[in-house]
Scaffold this active site. Structure first.
Site, mmCIF file in Angstrom:
data_model
loop_
_atom_site.group_PDB
_atom_site.id
_atom_site.type_symbol
_atom_site.label_atom_id
_atom_site.label_comp_id
_atom_site.label_asym_id
_atom_site.label_seq_id
_atom_site.Cartn_x
_atom_site.Cartn_y
_atom_site.Cartn_z
ATOM 1 N N ALA A 100 5.290 -2.093 19.987
ATOM 2 C CA ALA A 100 5.677 -2.926 21.125
ATOM 3 C C ALA A 100 6.384 -4.198 20.674
ATOM 4 O O ALA A 100 7.184 -4.778 21.416
ATOM 5 C CB ALA A 100 4.446 -3.276 21.964
ATOM 6 N N SER B 160 8.753 -11.908 6.655
ATOM 7 C CA SER B 160 9.114 -11.432 7.985
ATOM 8 C C SER B 160 8.974 -12.522 9.052
ATOM 9 O O SER B 160 9.649 -13.539 8.992
ATOM 10 C CB SER B 160 8.259 -10.204 8.333
ATOM 11 N N PRO C 101 -8.042 -6.312 13.840
ATOM 12 C CA PRO C 101 -7.645 -7.294 12.843
ATOM 13 C C PRO C 101 -6.168 -7.135 12.513
ATOM 14 O O PRO C 101 -5.675 -6.028 12.317
ATOM 15 C CB PRO C 101 -8.523 -6.945 11.636
ATOM 16 N N SER C 102 -5.444 -8.245 12.450
ATOM 17 C CA SER C 102 -4.025 -8.205 12.102
ATOM 18 C C SER C 102 -3.848 -7.719 10.675
ATOM 19 O O SER C 102 -4.646 -8.031 9.786
ATOM 20 C CB SER C 102 -3.411 -9.599 12.264
#
Length: 539
Positions: free
Chosen positions: A371, A64, A492-493
């Site tokens: 978002a 991605s 955390p991502s």
């Protein structure tokens, strides 16, 4: 299962020592050189999932918005959805199994998931344009073949296109034809039907500049361009002919840095958008008359789409349930506008499109967006059937239903799809006669800033409150109390080895200041490594 043959195949894809692997929000992602054994094993897993469900399963090779040197893989379930949570756990265990334990790990999945090993398996494979993707896709193909699965290799695809193919294949063509031509024709036909109803003077034609992140989106938009050119002029930038994937361009760069991508020249009031590397995210933007950069992200798209859908549903007169799903990253003013002005119910979930998708399925019409520009709209089967029945009428209600019916076809309801979302946005702007400035003026974003720091945090309340380390949430609450119209959170991502810090306040200066103060609190209370965070923000 021929264990000896499996061991021989697996020996060609040995697990590297000392690494741990986790199937996260968007599958596995890391440096490409570490993923060969993961790809082989995900081919195995896809074959098992297909045998268990009796349906085709997708394997998408992509990372991605990550840098070009990374790669990854995610599996697509029968209706084009993300992999079921229980199978995410199977994926993690399988990827981490030591080589001698691989047959045992597979047998455990067979037993726990009640897989019928003798059943046929069908796996559809797609990949993005990364230099490593073809070799890694080959490893996945070998995994599928090792369990006797049948393959359909689509080659280069956007991630949403593979989701579309899987759903089409498993619905016997009711959702669409499982080919690229079928995808292009379904979307372009719906777009043409919508835009021919728009009132434009003379030969005026809408136009948009598209930053393709030097990724797969450029190839597929170029293929689709002839289908939509009567109603939309598309100019492609960062199309992969030069420049690296996602480097200083793409939706994630534009959203995070809140500035235009390199390689795209903008003039005031021109409508522009950016895709990410696998074309499942999109953000819009423009320069206002004073030359200031204006971002229209997933929140702005959710507002435009949901308010338009609500208007149409009101004309149709049916009592469909409607909901908008956001995450903690949604700008506070977008939520206020939807709830207080448009009276649309808004729900917050954990970050990760799979969480938003599942929540949106609870409504007859569910709009969800992160978002970052990842999202779509979903329609229940009952709502779709009723709307298409009403569309057969020629009265006012029927005309509104016709618009809704075409929007149902234009939305890729399997997952967020940058190309589909772009066409939806362009169709709505044309139908409502809105400029990008008028769209932007529906509500004003609170200034915000997102930063990242390398550490580990655990959260609760849809990731809006920190649980650990002790004292961090109290410190954030104290800092937030010093600013007007403010909030901040850390999480955390799910796709990168970072913790993200988000802050918004009544001015950009205050948002930047709050973000820096919170990042310092994270550094001090969570054992930050390296230099202390500096004022401003870096990616």
């Amino acid at each position: 299962m021929d264990v000896d043959a499996l061991r021989k195949q697996a020996a060609l894809h040995a697990k590297p020592p000392g690494l741990a692997f986790h199937y996260g929000t968007a599958g596995f992602r890391m440096r490409a050189e570490h993923l060969d054994h993961v790809m082989f094993r995900m081919g195995l897993l896809a074959a098992l999932r297909s045998k268990q469900t009796g349906a085709a399963i997708g394997v998408m090779v992509t990372a991605s918005h990550n840098p070009e040197e990374d790669n990854g893989v995610k599996l697509v379930d029968p209706l084009g959805e993300m992999l079921a949570p229980a199978w995410e756990e199977h994926a993690t265990r399988l990827a981490n199994a030591e080589d001698p334990d691989l047959p045992r790990a597979l047998l455990r999945i067979v037993e726990e998931a009640a897989v019928e090993p003798a059943r046929d398996a069908v796996v559809l494979i797609g990949r993005d344009t990364r230099p490593s993707s073809e070799q890694l896709a080959q490893a996945a193909r070998e995994g599928v073949a090792a369990l006797g699965g049948r393959l359909h290799d689509y080659g280069l695809l956007t991630t949403p296109q593979l989701h579309y193919m899987v759903r089409c294949r498993n619905t016997d063509g009711r959702y669409g034809k499982p080919t690229l031509d079928g995808y292009y024709r379904k979307l372009s036909s719906a777009f043409a039907e919508l835009t021919k109803q728009a009132s434009r003077s003379g030969d005026e034609r809408a136009s948009v500049k598209v930053d393709c992140a030097n990724g797969i989106g450029a190839l597929k938009l170029r293929e689709m361009e002839p289908h939509v050119s009567p109603g939309l002029a598309v100019q492609l930038f960062n199309d992969g002919t030069k420049g690296k994937l996602n480097h200083l361009c793409g939706a994630d760069f534009v959203k995070t840095h809140q500035k235009p991508p390199h390689g795209l020249e903008m003039k005031p009031n021109e409508r522009c958008c950016s895709l990410d590397g696998d074309a499942d995210r999109i953000v819009y933007y423009y320069l206002d008359a004073a030359g200031a950069f204006r971002l229209l992200d997933g929140d702005k798209m959710a507002v435009l789409m949901s308010t338009f859908l609500q208007e149409l549903l009101a004309e149709v007169g049916e009592s469909f349930s409607v909901g908008v799903v956001q995450t903690a990253y949604a700008n506070g003013n977008s939520t206020r506008f939807l709830e207080e002005v448009m009276k649309v119910p808004v729900y917050c979930t954990k970050t990760g499109v799979k969480h938003l998708h599942h929540k949106a399925q609870e409504f007859d019409v569910g709009v969800y967006f992160e978002a970052n520009g990842h999202g779509t709209a979903l329609f229940s089967e009952a709502a779709e059937v009723k709307i298409k029945q009403l569309a057969e009428s020629e009265d006012r209600k029927g005309k509104a239903a016709k618009v809704l019916a075409n929007l149902i076809d234009l939305f890729n309801q399997t997952a967020g799809d940058a190309i589909s979302d772009m066409l939806v946005i362009e169709a709505i702007l044309a139908l409502k006669g809105l400029t990008v400035q008028q769209w932007d003026a529906l509500y004003a974003d609170l200034p915000n800033r997102q930063v990242a720091d390398r550490t580990v945090i655990s959260t609760t309340d849809a990731e809006r409150r920190a649980v650990t380390p002790p004292g961090l949430q109290e410190a954030i609450d104290s800092l937030v109390s010093g600013y007007r119209l403010s909030r901040a959170f850390v999480r955390p991502s799910g796709t990168e080895d970072v913790v993200r810090v988000y802050a918004e306040a009544d001015s950009q200066e205050s948002a930047d200041s709050l973000a820096h103060a919170v990042s310092l609190a994270v550094f001090e209370l969570a054992g930050g490594i390296g230099e202390r965070p500096q004022p401003g923000f870096t990616r």
